[in-house]
Write an enzyme that holds these catalytic residues in place. Structure first.
Site, PDB file in Angstrom:
ATOM      1  N   CYS A 116      54.944  33.483  17.011  1.00 51.79           N
ATOM      2  CA  CYS A 116      54.000  33.901  18.063  1.00 51.79           C
ATOM      3  C   CYS A 116      52.829  32.932  18.229  1.00 51.79           C
ATOM      4  CB  CYS A 116      53.476  35.305  17.777  1.00 51.79           C
ATOM      5  SG  CYS A 116      54.794  36.521  17.693  1.00 51.79           S
ATOM      6  N   HIS A 256      46.752  36.613  21.434  1.00 46.62           N
ATOM      7  CA  HIS A 256      48.186  36.888  21.457  1.00 46.62           C
ATOM      8  C   HIS A 256      48.367  38.376  21.734  1.00 46.62           C
ATOM      9  CE1 HIS A 256      52.290  37.390  20.498  1.00 46.62           C
ATOM     10  NE2 HIS A 256      52.085  37.936  19.308  1.00 46.62           N
ATOM     11  N   ASN A 286      55.198  42.410  23.474  1.00 44.92           N
ATOM     12  CA  ASN A 286      54.956  41.182  22.721  1.00 44.92           C
ATOM     13  C   ASN A 286      56.033  40.152  23.095  1.00 44.92           C
ATOM     14  OD1 ASN A 286      54.713  39.180  20.798  1.00 44.92           O
ATOM     15  ND2 ASN A 286      54.533  40.573  19.061  1.00 44.92           N
TER      16      ASN A 286
HETATM   17  N1  ACO Z   1      58.738  55.948  17.844  1.00 49.25           N
HETATM   18  C1  ACO Z   1      58.422  57.028  17.117  1.00 49.25           C
HETATM   19  N2  ACO Z   1      58.197  56.976  15.793  1.00 49.25           N
HETATM   20  C2  ACO Z   1      58.297  55.778  15.188  1.00 49.25           C
HETATM   21  C3  ACO Z   1      58.636  54.604  15.893  1.00 49.25           C
HETATM   22  C4  ACO Z   1      58.861  54.719  17.279  1.00 49.25           C
HETATM   23  N3  ACO Z   1      59.185  53.671  18.052  1.00 49.25           N
HETATM   24  N4  ACO Z   1      58.667  53.566  15.029  1.00 49.25           N
HETATM   25  C5  ACO Z   1      58.364  54.064  13.819  1.00 49.25           C
HETATM   26  N5  ACO Z   1      58.133  55.386  13.906  1.00 49.25           N
HETATM   27  C6  ACO Z   1      57.779  56.326  12.859  1.00 49.25           C
HETATM   28  C7  ACO Z   1      58.196  55.849  11.489  1.00 49.25           C
HETATM   29  O1  ACO Z   1      59.537  56.188  11.244  1.00 49.25           O
HETATM   30  C8  ACO Z   1      57.245  56.601  10.586  1.00 49.25           C
HETATM   31  O2  ACO Z   1      57.703  57.913  10.434  1.00 49.25           O
HETATM   32  P1  ACO Z   1      57.560  58.678   9.010  1.00 49.25           P
HETATM   33  O3  ACO Z   1      56.089  58.764   8.767  1.00 49.25           O
HETATM   34  O4  ACO Z   1      58.215  59.982   9.277  1.00 49.25           O
HETATM   35  O5  ACO Z   1      58.270  57.804   8.027  1.00 49.25           O
HETATM   36  C9  ACO Z   1      55.960  56.674  11.413  1.00 49.25           C
HETATM   37  O6  ACO Z   1      56.349  56.419  12.774  1.00 49.25           O
HETATM   38  C10 ACO Z   1      54.918  55.662  10.992  1.00 49.25           C
HETATM   39  O7  ACO Z   1      55.541  54.401  10.890  1.00 49.25           O
HETATM   40  P2  ACO Z   1      54.697  53.112  10.545  1.00 49.25           P
HETATM   41  O8  ACO Z   1      55.579  51.908  10.631  1.00 49.25           O
HETATM   42  O9  ACO Z   1      53.968  53.326   9.268  1.00 49.25           O
HETATM   43  O10 ACO Z   1      53.677  53.127  11.772  1.00 49.25           O
HETATM   44  P3  ACO Z   1      52.350  52.318  11.974  1.00 49.25           P
HETATM   45  O11 ACO Z   1      51.239  53.229  12.242  1.00 49.25           O
HETATM   46  O12 ACO Z   1      52.161  51.256  10.945  1.00 49.25           O
HETATM   47  O13 ACO Z   1      52.665  51.575  13.366  1.00 49.25           O
HETATM   48  C11 ACO Z   1      53.434  49.444  14.182  1.00 49.25           C
HETATM   49  C12 ACO Z   1      53.793  50.736  13.465  1.00 49.25           C
HETATM   50  C13 ACO Z   1      53.089  49.746  15.625  1.00 49.25           C
HETATM   51  C14 ACO Z   1      54.645  48.524  14.129  1.00 49.25           C
HETATM   52  C15 ACO Z   1      52.223  48.794  13.478  1.00 49.25           C
HETATM   53  O14 ACO Z   1      52.452  48.693  12.110  1.00 49.25           O
HETATM   54  C16 ACO Z   1      51.919  47.448  14.040  1.00 49.25           C
HETATM   55  O15 ACO Z   1      51.454  47.338  15.142  1.00 49.25           O
HETATM   56  N6  ACO Z   1      52.136  46.374  13.254  1.00 49.25           N
HETATM   57  C17 ACO Z   1      51.966  45.029  13.739  1.00 49.25           C
HETATM   58  C18 ACO Z   1      53.288  44.607  14.202  1.00 49.25           C
HETATM   59  C19 ACO Z   1      53.262  43.565  15.264  1.00 49.25           C
HETATM   60  O16 ACO Z   1      52.455  43.539  16.151  1.00 49.25           O
HETATM   61  N7  ACO Z   1      54.241  42.691  15.126  1.00 49.25           N
HETATM   62  C20 ACO Z   1      54.457  41.725  16.101  1.00 49.25           C
HETATM   63  C21 ACO Z   1      54.910  40.450  15.505  1.00 49.25           C
HETATM   64  S1  ACO Z   1      53.602  39.617  14.739  1.00 49.25           S
HETATM   65  C22 ACO Z   1      52.649  39.366  15.926  1.00 49.25           C
HETATM   66  O17 ACO Z   1      53.078  39.084  17.014  1.00 49.25           O
HETATM   67  C23 ACO Z   1      51.251  39.514  15.671  1.00 49.25           C
END
Ligand code: ACO
Length: 329
Positions: A116, A256, A286
């Site tokens: 990214c 980004h 993204n």
């Molecule tokens: N819909 C519904 N529920 C979901 C989904 C979805 N699409 N995806 C995951 N869940 C559930 C999980 O199963 C979990 O359930 P559980 O508690 O019963 O086990 C719950 O939601 C929480 O999951 P987490 O992964 O802990 O959720 P979090 O609050 O961390 O959010 C997210 C996830 C949005 C991916 C966050 O961690 C994030 O934004 N991380 C950065 C990732 C990113 O931006 N990556 C891009 C590449 S790097 C870059 O470009 C910067």
């Protein structure tokens, strides 16, 4: 503040026509909701390449528009630097396909892989080529077909990404405008937090890899989030220091576009109010290294960047890699 060596002469974007909304995930059997995706990421819809749209075709579309705005003929391009994590083929580079598509017959063309953060890496590389006298005019593109590498059965990742391309023509600077500072860093110890485990030269594609789906993107979302916030803050500080500026000197921040919560944290750290931050993650998701040049092009077209504007761009991605740049327009 250093004297600018290179300046942007034109930008363009190339986006697939097909819009996939958060509601559309139900139709492919993904258990999620518009509310969950909006609350965690700020994404409402994304573009998905269809009907033969490729990393090369989106890049060529963006590149053609950037050259038109810059008033540059394909034959004047000395170098094409493509940032991509989704090359159309593993050999040769996608940049050479773009060169052929555009008819940029004099250009050297190569790909850069820095996920990214890749477009800012590509811009910094192109600036260096201009600085050394190797190139006068560069076409710097970020193009990604993320839909080809995300796991459409993994709801934690497939909802976050989108396809698209953005491009800029970079030329030797005139009138003291252009790139004021640039910064790049990596930390390969953290590579396994966001990666494609298999399908490369170590474990080439096989029936076993396909069955395990281990050629697709795997991400430790929470860890990535933490590092993204920290590293984007560091990158913003470095770009401002390099340009001898503070947050209050910035007319527009283009972070980004991964997640609106990461964007808000970066803006807050630098003391930049959200009305000076460009956000389009809601419409495109993204798009990895295409996200900044797409946003930059939209910001110029909509008049949010004007003659004299000072713009800071900050990115973070797999690797981890992170980078930043301040440009005076
Ligand atoms: N819909 C519904 N529920 C979901 C989904 C979805 N699409 N995806 C995951 N869940 C559930 C999980 O199963 C979990 O359930 P559980 O508690 O019963 O086990 C719950 O939601 C929480 O999951 P987490 O992964 O802990 O959720 P979090 O609050 O961390 O959010 C997210 C996830 C949005 C991916 C966050 O961690 C994030 O934004 N991380 C950065 C990732 C990113 O931006 N990556 C891009 C590449 S790097 C870059 O470009 C910067």
């Amino acid at each position: 503040m250093k004297r600018p060596i290179a300046a942007i002469a034109g930008t363009g974007r190339g986006l697939p026509a097909h819009v996939m909304t958060n509601h559309d995930f139900a139709s492919i059997g993904i258990e999620t909701s518009h509310e969950w995706i909006m609350e965690r990421s700020g994404i409402s819809e994304r573009r998905v390449a269809k009907n033969g749209e490729t990393t090369c075709s989106m890049a060529a579309d963006a590149g053609r528009k950037a050259m038109e705005v810059a008033g540059v003929h394909p034959g004047e391009i000395d170098v094409i630097v493509l940032s991509t994590a989704t090359p159309d083929r593993l050999l040769p580079s996608t940049a050479v396909d773009i060169q052929a598509e555009l008819g940029a017959t004099r250009a050297a063309a190569f790909d850069i892989g820095a996920a990214c953060a890749g477009w800012l890496y590509a811009m910094t590389t192109a600036e260096g080529l201009i600085m050394s006298g190797t190139a006068e005019t560069a076409l710097v593109i970020g193009s990604e077909k993320m839909s080809a590498i995300v796991d459409w059965k993994d709801r934690a990742t497939c909802v976050l990404f989108g396809d698209g391309a953005g491009a800029a023509v970079l030329k030797r600077s005139k009138h003291g405008k252009g790139i004021l500072s640039a910064y790049m860093r990596s930390d390969g110890k953290l590579a396994d937090l966001l990666y494609r485990p298999d399908g490369g030269a170590t474990t080439p594609m096989s029936v076993e890899v396909l069955e395990k789906r281990s050629h697709l993107v795997r991400m430790a979302g929470r860890e990535v989030f933490k590092h993204a916030v920290r590293s984007m803050a560091d990158a913003a500080d470095r770009a401002l220091d390099g340009a001898r500026l503070t947050g209050s000197d910035i007319d527009l921040l283009i972070p980004h576009q991964a997640n609106v919560r990461i964007i808000e944290a970066t803006a807050k750290h630098s003391g930049i109010p959200m009305d000076k931050v460009y956000v389009n993650v809601d419409r495109y998701g993204n798009t990895s290294s295409a996200s900044i040049p797409i946003a930059l092009n939209e910001a110029i077209e909509s008049g949010r960047i004007k003659d004299g504007s000072t713009v800071m761009m900050v990115a973070f991605g797999a690797g981890f890699t992170w980078a930043s740049m301040v440009i005076r327009f």
